[in-house]
Scaffold this motif. Structure first.
Motif, PDB file in Angstrom:
ATOM      1  N   LEU A 177     -20.802 130.665  42.908  1.00 40.83           N
ATOM      2  CA  LEU A 177     -20.690 132.074  42.227  1.00 40.83           C
ATOM      3  C   LEU A 177     -22.064 132.752  41.981  1.00 40.83           C
ATOM      4  N   CYS A 178     -22.153 134.085  42.328  1.00 41.19           N
ATOM      5  CA  CYS A 178     -23.288 134.909  41.364  1.00 41.19           C
ATOM      6  C   CYS A 178     -24.028 134.430  40.349  1.00 41.19           C
ATOM      7  N   PRO A 179     -25.765 134.103  39.759  1.00 47.42           N
ATOM      8  CA  PRO A 179     -26.215 134.328  38.914  1.00 47.42           C
ATOM      9  C   PRO A 179     -26.334 134.973  38.052  1.00 47.42           C
ATOM     10  N   CYS A 180     -25.870 136.514  38.754  1.00 51.44           N
ATOM     11  CA  CYS A 180     -26.764 138.369  38.154  1.00 51.44           C
ATOM     12  C   CYS A 180     -25.067 137.461  36.771  1.00 51.44           C
ATOM     13  N   ILE A 181     -23.641 136.950  37.125  1.00 54.79           N
ATOM     14  CA  ILE A 181     -22.644 137.416  36.135  1.00 54.79           C
ATOM     15  C   ILE A 181     -23.246 136.840  35.021  1.00 54.79           C
ATOM     16  N   PHE A 182     -23.286 135.149  35.501  1.00 53.88           N
ATOM     17  CA  PHE A 182     -23.142 134.253  34.200  1.00 53.88           C
ATOM     18  C   PHE A 182     -24.966 134.750  33.436  1.00 53.88           C
ATOM     19  N   THR A 183     -25.723 135.613  33.924  1.00 49.96           N
ATOM     20  CA  THR A 183     -27.055 135.778  33.464  1.00 49.96           C
ATOM     21  C   THR A 183     -27.035 136.891  32.856  1.00 49.96           C
ATOM     22  N   ASN A 184     -26.099 137.884  33.027  1.00 54.31           N
ATOM     23  CA  ASN A 184     -26.403 139.374  32.293  1.00 54.31           C
ATOM     24  C   ASN A 184     -27.133 139.817  33.126  1.00 54.31           C
ATOM     25  N   LEU A 185     -27.375 139.585  34.660  1.00 55.02           N
ATOM     26  CA  LEU A 185     -28.501 140.153  35.264  1.00 55.02           C
ATOM     27  C   LEU A 185     -30.247 139.878  35.461  1.00 55.02           C
ATOM     28  N   THR A 186     -30.093 138.485  34.579  1.00 56.85           N
ATOM     29  CA  THR A 186     -31.470 138.666  34.608  1.00 56.85           C
ATOM     30  C   THR A 186     -31.985 137.149  35.443  1.00 56.85           C
ATOM     31  N   ALA A 187     -30.818 136.470  36.225  1.00 57.37           N
ATOM     32  CA  ALA A 187     -31.638 135.262  37.324  1.00 57.37           C
ATOM     33  C   ALA A 187     -31.601 136.272  39.409  1.00 57.37           C
ATOM     34  N   ARG A 188     -32.684 134.971  38.799  1.00 58.69           N
ATOM     35  CA  ARG A 188     -32.860 135.336  40.356  1.00 58.69           C
ATOM     36  C   ARG A 188     -31.831 135.068  41.033  1.00 58.69           C
ATOM     37  N   PRO A 189     -31.378 136.270  42.362  1.00 57.10           N
ATOM     38  CA  PRO A 189     -30.538 135.531  43.074  1.00 57.10           C
ATOM     39  C   PRO A 189     -30.722 134.978  44.373  1.00 57.10           C
ATOM     40  N   THR A 190     -29.611 133.602  44.286  1.00 54.07           N
ATOM     41  CA  THR A 190     -30.072 132.648  45.204  1.00 54.07           C
ATOM     42  C   THR A 190     -30.424 132.513  46.942  1.00 54.07           C
ATOM     43  N   GLU A 191     -29.575 134.094  47.007  1.00 53.10           N
ATOM     44  CA  GLU A 191     -31.714 133.642  48.347  1.00 53.10           C
ATOM     45  C   GLU A 191     -32.814 134.594  47.645  1.00 53.10           C
ATOM     46  N   GLY A 192     -33.235 135.173  46.389  1.00 56.78           N
ATOM     47  CA  GLY A 192     -34.324 135.597  46.551  1.00 56.78           C
ATOM     48  C   GLY A 192     -33.759 136.902  46.176  1.00 56.78           C
ATOM     49  N   GLU A 193     -33.003 137.821  46.547  1.00 62.32           N
ATOM     50  CA  GLU A 193     -33.451 138.909  46.491  1.00 62.32           C
ATOM     51  C   GLU A 193     -30.787 139.743  47.058  1.00 62.32           C
ATOM     52  N   CYS A 194     -30.698 140.244  46.149  1.00 64.51           N
ATOM     53  CA  CYS A 194     -29.249 140.256  46.211  1.00 64.51           C
ATOM     54  C   CYS A 194     -29.026 141.483  47.532  1.00 64.51           C
ATOM     55  N   LYS A 195     -27.869 141.221  48.149  1.00 61.67           N
ATOM     56  CA  LYS A 195     -27.711 143.115  48.900  1.00 61.67           C
ATOM     57  C   LYS A 195     -25.929 142.805  48.637  1.00 61.67           C
ATOM     58  N   ALA A 196     -25.361 144.388  48.372  1.00 58.87           N
ATOM     59  CA  ALA A 196     -23.939 144.188  47.820  1.00 58.87           C
ATOM     60  C   ALA A 196     -23.570 145.926  47.765  1.00 58.87           C
ATOM     61  N   ALA A 197     -21.846 145.252  48.197  1.00 57.26           N
ATOM     62  CA  ALA A 197     -20.884 146.440  49.563  1.00 57.26           C
ATOM     63  C   ALA A 197     -20.056 146.831  48.167  1.00 57.26           C
ATOM     64  N   VAL A 198     -20.320 147.680  46.762  1.00 61.02           N
ATOM     65  CA  VAL A 198     -19.579 147.954  46.126  1.00 61.02           C
ATOM     66  C   VAL A 198     -18.260 148.374  46.050  1.00 61.02           C
ATOM     67  N   ALA A 199     -17.011 148.361  46.362  1.00 60.54           N
ATOM     68  CA  ALA A 199     -16.335 149.772  47.300  1.00 60.54           C
ATOM     69  C   ALA A 199     -14.862 149.646  45.600  1.00 60.54           C
ATOM     70  N   MET A 200     -15.368 151.243  46.026  1.00 60.09           N
ATOM     71  CA  MET A 200     -14.568 151.867  44.915  1.00 60.09           C
ATOM     72  C   MET A 200     -13.655 152.935  45.287  1.00 60.09           C
ATOM     73  N   ARG A 201     -11.868 152.537  44.370  1.00 56.56           N
ATOM     74  CA  ARG A 201     -10.849 153.437  45.206  1.00 56.56           C
ATOM     75  C   ARG A 201     -10.208 153.928  43.627  1.00 56.56           C
ATOM     76  N   ILE A 202     -10.410 155.529  43.985  1.00 55.31           N
ATOM     77  CA  ILE A 202     -10.078 156.355  42.594  1.00 55.31           C
ATOM     78  C   ILE A 202      -8.594 156.441  42.877  1.00 55.31           C
ATOM     79  N   ASP A 203      -7.494 156.065  42.461  1.00 56.10           N
ATOM     80  CA  ASP A 203      -6.288 156.313  42.294  1.00 56.10           C
ATOM     81  C   ASP A 203      -5.690 157.411  41.477  1.00 56.10           C
ATOM     82  N   ALA A 204      -6.970 157.615  40.317  1.00 54.65           N
ATOM     83  CA  ALA A 204      -6.455 158.935  38.966  1.00 54.65           C
ATOM     84  C   ALA A 204      -6.973 159.186  38.881  1.00 54.65           C
TER      85      ALA A 204
END
Length: 203
Positions: A18-45
């Motif tokens: 589980l990504c450590p950002c979630i349970f450390t409020n963004l303070t933990a180092r990513p498990t691979e040293g750096e974090c790469k993410a794609a955040v998809a958002m679909r606006i329904d209304a």
């Protein structure tokens, strides 16, 4: 003027589940040293300044060289190519935090805004599965981690500092392929982190 949008969100990232950002409020180092993410958002209304944003989808590409709380993140925005000029402007202001709302808290941590790309952006799924694409730039999917009491529903984590929702479904990646704004990753191991949730933002 005030604005509001609601819809569906999903992401995968290169951190091991589980990504450590979630349970450390963004303070933990990513498990691979750096974090790469794609955040998809679909606006329904929703709307902003009189511009209807219903049906508009976008992705935020994020790269953090270390703990997210340390800043210096690179962020790029992919907006559905069917969006009008007014919708692109509204989404850009919301996603960048310029219009206030949840993304305004993240904005001080961004060191580089990598720009905007236009592609067909899609976010689909139901139940335990989600899939999102942005043309040839992003293809990602995830499957919820089954709960114990009700295995047909995913485990959730609550009271988080995540900008999409403070309650997230826990998931593992299926396919995660990114090649946008210099953020590249390709993994289908099923061992990487994912989340999905409804979202409701206002500013």
């Amino acid at each position: 003027m005030s604005w509001q949008i609601r819809g569906e969100y999903m992401e995968t990232c290169n951190c091991a589940y589980l990504c450590p950002c979630i349970f450390t409020n963004l303070t933990a180092r990513p498990t691979e040293g750096e974090c790469k993410a794609a955040v998809a958002m679909r606006i329904d209304a929703g709307e902003k300044d009189g511009t209807d944003l219903s049906g508009t989808a976008f992705m935020m590409m994020i790269m953090s060289p270390g703990p997210m709380a340390d800043g210096d993140m690179t962020v790029g925005l992919i907006i559905d190519d069917a969006a009008s000029a007014a919708q692109v402007q509204a989404v850009t202001e919301i996603a960048s935090g310029q219009a206030g709302g949840p993304m305004a808290a993240l904005a001080p941590l961004v060191g580089t805004f990598a720009g905007i790309e236009r592609r067909p952006v899609r976010l689909e799924g139901e139940g335990m599965s989600r899939r999102a694409t942005a043309g040839e730039l992003v293809e990602q999917s995830c499957t919820g981690v089954a709960g114990g009491a009700r295995p047909e529903e995913p485990l959730h984590i609550g009271n988080t500092a995540h900008f999409a929702n403070d309650r997230l479904a826990l998931a593992r990646n299926g396919q995660s392929r990114f090649d946008a704004f210099g953020i590249r990753w390709d993994d289908a191991s099923g061992d990487r982190n994912g989340h999905f949730a409804p979202f409701a933002w206002a500013g």
